[in-house]
Write a protein that holds these residues in place. Structure first.
Motif, mmCIF file in Angstrom:
data_model
loop_
_atom_site.group_PDB
_atom_site.id
_atom_site.type_symbol
_atom_site.label_atom_id
_atom_site.label_comp_id
_atom_site.label_asym_id
_atom_site.label_seq_id
_atom_site.Cartn_x
_atom_site.Cartn_y
_atom_site.Cartn_z
ATOM 1 N N TRP A 271 41.842 25.176 40.644
ATOM 2 C CA TRP A 271 42.455 25.985 41.711
ATOM 3 C C TRP A 271 42.038 25.465 43.075
ATOM 4 O O TRP A 271 40.850 25.314 43.359
ATOM 5 C CB TRP A 271 42.072 27.471 41.564
ATOM 6 N N TYR B 103 41.971 35.405 28.850
ATOM 7 C CA TYR B 103 43.144 34.706 29.404
ATOM 8 C C TYR B 103 44.180 34.406 28.316
ATOM 9 O O TYR B 103 43.844 34.326 27.127
ATOM 10 C CB TYR B 103 42.720 33.362 29.997
ATOM 11 N N ASP C 96 50.292 42.903 47.287
ATOM 12 C CA ASP C 96 50.875 42.191 46.135
ATOM 13 C C ASP C 96 49.896 41.862 45.012
ATOM 14 O O ASP C 96 50.330 41.611 43.890
ATOM 15 C CB ASP C 96 51.506 40.863 46.604
ATOM 16 N N CYS C 97 48.610 41.806 45.298
ATOM 17 C CA CYS C 97 47.665 41.283 44.303
ATOM 18 C C CYS C 97 46.566 42.276 43.930
ATOM 19 O O CYS C 97 46.078 42.258 42.798
ATOM 20 C CB CYS C 97 46.992 40.010 44.810
ATOM 21 N N PHE D 79 51.406 28.325 42.049
ATOM 22 C CA PHE D 79 51.356 29.342 40.999
ATOM 23 C C PHE D 79 51.996 30.649 41.471
ATOM 24 O O PHE D 79 52.849 31.206 40.772
ATOM 25 C CB PHE D 79 49.896 29.561 40.581
ATOM 26 N N MET E 223 56.107 35.040 45.025
ATOM 27 C CA MET E 223 56.154 35.303 46.463
ATOM 28 C C MET E 223 57.095 34.275 47.077
ATOM 29 O O MET E 223 56.855 33.074 46.993
ATOM 30 C CB MET E 223 54.735 35.182 47.020
ATOM 31 N N CYS F 181 45.815 44.321 40.736
ATOM 32 C CA CYS F 181 45.316 43.641 39.527
ATOM 33 C C CYS F 181 44.100 42.757 39.758
ATOM 34 O O CYS F 181 43.487 42.304 38.798
ATOM 35 C CB CYS F 181 46.402 42.769 38.912
ATOM 36 N N HIS F 182 43.787 42.436 41.000
ATOM 37 C CA HIS F 182 42.702 41.484 41.281
ATOM 38 C C HIS F 182 41.781 41.990 42.376
ATOM 39 O O HIS F 182 42.254 42.496 43.394
ATOM 40 C CB HIS F 182 43.264 40.150 41.812
ATOM 41 N N GLY G 247 41.680 29.705 33.972
ATOM 42 C CA GLY G 247 41.340 30.270 32.670
ATOM 43 C C GLY G 247 39.886 30.118 32.285
ATOM 44 O O GLY G 247 39.565 30.118 31.098
ATOM 45 N N PHE H 245 36.707 37.004 30.699
ATOM 46 C CA PHE H 245 38.086 37.450 30.881
ATOM 47 C C PHE H 245 38.946 36.870 29.773
ATOM 48 O O PHE H 245 38.826 35.707 29.404
ATOM 49 C CB PHE H 245 38.646 37.024 32.245
ATOM 50 N N GLY I 131 43.684 41.626 36.125
ATOM 51 C CA GLY I 131 43.507 40.184 36.323
ATOM 52 C C GLY I 131 42.052 39.862 36.621
ATOM 53 O O GLY I 131 41.269 40.740 36.973
ATOM 54 N N ARG J 174 37.445 26.220 40.897
ATOM 55 C CA ARG J 174 37.326 26.748 39.529
ATOM 56 C C ARG J 174 38.514 26.254 38.703
ATOM 57 O O ARG J 174 39.615 26.151 39.208
ATOM 58 C CB ARG J 174 37.350 28.272 39.662
ATOM 59 N N LEU K 175 47.219 27.057 43.945
ATOM 60 C CA LEU K 175 47.399 28.502 44.050
ATOM 61 C C LEU K 175 48.782 28.836 44.600
ATOM 62 O O LEU K 175 49.488 29.703 44.076
ATOM 63 C CB LEU K 175 46.340 29.124 44.961
HETATM 64 C C1 HEC Z 1 50.356 43.125 37.619
HETATM 65 C C2 HEC Z 1 49.064 42.433 37.659
HETATM 66 C C3 HEC Z 1 48.914 41.184 38.513
HETATM 67 C C4 HEC Z 1 49.363 40.954 39.807
HETATM 68 C C5 HEC Z 1 50.193 41.883 40.681
HETATM 69 C C6 HEC Z 1 48.846 39.652 40.180
HETATM 70 N N1 HEC Z 1 48.130 39.117 39.154
HETATM 71 FE FE1 HEC Z 1 47.178 37.298 39.162
HETATM 72 N N2 HEC Z 1 46.692 37.527 37.207
HETATM 73 C C7 HEC Z 1 46.984 38.638 36.431
HETATM 74 C C8 HEC Z 1 46.612 38.368 35.052
HETATM 75 C C9 HEC Z 1 46.774 39.307 33.864
HETATM 76 C C10 HEC Z 1 46.093 37.066 35.037
HETATM 77 C C11 HEC Z 1 45.618 36.252 33.829
HETATM 78 C C12 HEC Z 1 46.813 35.364 33.452
HETATM 79 C C13 HEC Z 1 46.676 34.579 32.174
HETATM 80 O O1 HEC Z 1 45.641 34.603 31.500
HETATM 81 O O2 HEC Z 1 47.676 33.901 31.835
HETATM 82 C C14 HEC Z 1 46.146 36.569 36.415
HETATM 83 C C15 HEC Z 1 45.689 35.316 36.814
HETATM 84 C C16 HEC Z 1 45.657 34.874 38.126
HETATM 85 C C17 HEC Z 1 45.065 33.638 38.560
HETATM 86 C C18 HEC Z 1 44.322 32.631 37.682
HETATM 87 C C19 HEC Z 1 42.835 32.916 37.788
HETATM 88 C C20 HEC Z 1 41.940 32.098 36.896
HETATM 89 O O3 HEC Z 1 40.760 32.474 36.772
HETATM 90 O O4 HEC Z 1 42.377 31.073 36.341
HETATM 91 C C21 HEC Z 1 45.240 33.567 39.916
HETATM 92 C C22 HEC Z 1 44.791 32.446 40.819
HETATM 93 C C23 HEC Z 1 45.953 34.746 40.315
HETATM 94 N N3 HEC Z 1 46.183 35.513 39.211
HETATM 95 C C24 HEC Z 1 46.309 35.043 41.616
HETATM 96 C C25 HEC Z 1 47.100 36.138 41.971
HETATM 97 C C26 HEC Z 1 47.555 36.393 43.316
HETATM 98 C C27 HEC Z 1 47.175 35.569 44.541
HETATM 99 C C28 HEC Z 1 48.350 37.504 43.262
HETATM 100 C C29 HEC Z 1 49.149 38.123 44.382
HETATM 101 C C30 HEC Z 1 50.090 37.272 45.044
HETATM 102 C C31 HEC Z 1 48.369 37.954 41.883
HETATM 103 N N4 HEC Z 1 47.586 37.102 41.143
HETATM 104 C C32 HEC Z 1 49.041 39.071 41.417
HETATM 105 C C33 HEC Z 1 47.544 39.818 36.871
HETATM 106 C C34 HEC Z 1 48.145 39.999 38.106
#
Ligand code: HEC
Length: 130
Positions: free
Chosen positions: A87, A76, A41-42, A95, A113, A45-46, A69, A74, A57, A66, A92
Motif C-alpha cells: 500500500w 481477509y 465514506d470509510c 483500490f 470514489m 468500517c475503518h 491483507g 484480521f 474493515g 504494509r 490506495l
Molecule cells: C462497508 C465497509 C467498508 C467501507 C465503507 C470501506 N471499507 Fe475498506 N475494507 C473493508 C473490508 C471488509 C476490507 C477487507 C477486504 C478484503 O479482505 O478483501 C477492507 C480493506 C481495505 C483496505 C486494505 C487494507 C489491508 O490491510 O490490506 C484498504 C486500504 C481500505 N479498505 C481502504 C478503505 C478506504 C480508504 C475506504 C473509504 C474510501 C474504505 N476502505 C471503505 C470494508 C470497508
C-alpha cells in the motif's frame, strides 16, 4: 545562442521537477478534505487511529508500506492476501477508485470514489496519520 538554449532547457526541467514534487506533496487543506471524506465514506468500517479498533474493515493506521491483507488478526479475503500489493498512495487511490476492479473478489463492499481529487485527499489524510 546554443548556450542560451541549454540554460533555458535546464530552467524548464528544474521548474517541471519542482512542480511534480509539489504535486506529490499533501497540502494541509487536502489532508483536511481527506479527513472529511474518510469520515463520510470509510469510517463506518475503518479506523485510522493508532491502536484503533478493528471494525468491519482492518485498521488503516500506518497503512503505507504494509502489504495488502497482512494485518495480524484480521480475516481477509483470499483475494486481498493473494494481491500482496504494497500500500502506497498510488495503490490506495487505485483500490478505492474501484475496489473490485483492483482486487477482484475483495470483501470490501464499497462501490468506489469517482473523483481523483477526492481519492488523493483520502490518500493524503491516511499518510498524515502518524
Ligand atoms: C462497508 C465497509 C467498508 C467501507 C465503507 C470501506 N471499507 Fe475498506 N475494507 C473493508 C473490508 C471488509 C476490507 C477487507 C477486504 C478484503 O479482505 O478483501 C477492507 C480493506 C481495505 C483496505 C486494505 C487494507 C489491508 O490491510 O490490506 C484498504 C486500504 C481500505 N479498505 C481502504 C478503505 C478506504 C480508504 C475506504 C473509504 C474510501 C474504505 N476502505 C471503505 C470494508 C470497508
Amino acid at each position: 545562442m546554443h548556450k542560451y538554449n541549454k540554460g533555458l532547457l535546464f530552467g524548464v526541467l528544474t521548474l517541471l521537477a519542482t512542480q511534480s514534487a509539489l504535486a506529490a506533496d499533501c497540502a494541509p487543506a487536502q489532508v483536511q478534505k481527506g479527513e472529511a471524506l474518510f469520515g463520510s465514506d470509510c469510517s463506518v468500517c475503518h479506523s485510522a487511529k493508532a491502536g484503533g479498533p478493528t471494525m468491519m474493515g482492518p485498521n488503516l493506521h500506518g497503512l503505507y508500506g504494509r502489504k495488502s491483507g497482512s494485518l495480524a488478526g484480521f480475516s481477509y479475503s483470499q483475494a486481498m492476501k493473494t494481491k500482496a500489493v504494497e500500500w502506497q498512495m498510488d495503490s490506495l487511490e487505485q483500490f478505492i477508485a474501484q475496489p473490485q476492479g483492483f482486487v477482484a473478489g475483495t470483501y470490501m463492499p464499497y462501490v468506489g470514489m469517482a473523483s481523483g481529487d477526492d481519492r488523493r485527499a483520502v490518500g493524503c489524510f491516511l499518510g498524515a496519520q502518524k
